[in-house]
Design an enzyme around this catalytic site. Sequence first.
Site, mmCIF file in Angstrom:
data_model
loop_
_atom_site.group_PDB
_atom_site.id
_atom_site.type_symbol
_atom_site.label_atom_id
_atom_site.label_comp_id
_atom_site.label_asym_id
_atom_site.label_seq_id
_atom_site.Cartn_x
_atom_site.Cartn_y
_atom_site.Cartn_z
ATOM 1 N N GLU A 138 0.734 1.967 -5.369
ATOM 2 C CA GLU A 138 0.190 3.251 -5.798
ATOM 3 C C GLU A 138 1.254 4.020 -6.568
ATOM 4 O O GLU A 138 2.274 4.408 -6.010
ATOM 5 C CB GLU A 138 -0.298 4.066 -4.598
ATOM 6 C CG GLU A 138 -1.447 3.428 -3.841
ATOM 7 C CD GLU A 138 -2.703 3.318 -4.671
ATOM 8 O OE1 GLU A 138 -2.973 4.242 -5.469
ATOM 9 O OE2 GLU A 138 -3.406 2.307 -4.553
ATOM 10 N N GLU A 188 -2.192 11.533 0.362
ATOM 11 C CA GLU A 188 -2.255 10.434 -0.607
ATOM 12 C C GLU A 188 -2.665 9.128 0.062
ATOM 13 O O GLU A 188 -3.415 8.323 -0.511
ATOM 14 C CB GLU A 188 -0.898 10.266 -1.295
ATOM 15 C CG GLU A 188 -0.899 9.278 -2.455
ATOM 16 C CD GLU A 188 -1.772 9.727 -3.609
ATOM 17 O OE1 GLU A 188 -2.657 8.938 -4.001
ATOM 18 O OE2 GLU A 188 -1.571 10.850 -4.095
#
Length: 243
Positions: free
Chosen positions: A28, A69
Amino acid sequence: MKPGKTRQGITKAFNAAIEGILYTFKFERNMKIHYVMAAVILIASLFSGFDKIEMLLLIFSISLVIISEMFNTAIEKTIDMITDEYHVLAKIAKDVAAGGVLIAALNAVVVGYILFYDKLTNVSNSLFNMIRSSQLHVTLICIALVLIAVVVVKALTSTGTPLKGGMPSGHAALAFAFATIITFLINNTVVSTLAYLMALLVAQSRIEGKIHTFWETVAGALLGVLVAISVLQIGQFFPMRIH
């Protein structure tokens, strides 16, 4: 349940959790940015003399961004597993999760700004005076080294063109150079923060437009700051040309 099985289950649970953390860091891009920013802020906090409450607020804000996140990634992967076709509810779920990350990030920015404001105000004058009074050739050597590094990387990777893409980002370099000049000329923490925020938005737009990578914009930003400092150093000898 036998004690051995319990310990084994706890071990597997910890391993799974750590694997999840490592996955988000490896795959990510936004999580990499969060970790880099967290490391920079935590290192800066070591020199800021925060008390226990301030450190708790800082750590909680950083943790909230990272946790948000991770939940966002989990939601995205779950939706992608269920369907690979466009669905309005899937879009809403992803947008809401991303909105949660945005709120957590804005909260961290506000908390960090409040905690570091006085520290930055007290340090900025002495720091800028030190840079202004340093030897001119030191700054020029730093810029030369950055330019040499950029030329070498472009020669090795053949990335981009002189006006688009590649290492480093020219837009980021120009934006951060302007922000640095504004910072030195105005010498106001609020104005400086807004200037660098605008520079960050320019750099982010280059990344989102897939014109530059994260590290290409970082290289451009560093180059712009060094060039601006050099201009201000020269301005000591020719002040009318700068002001």
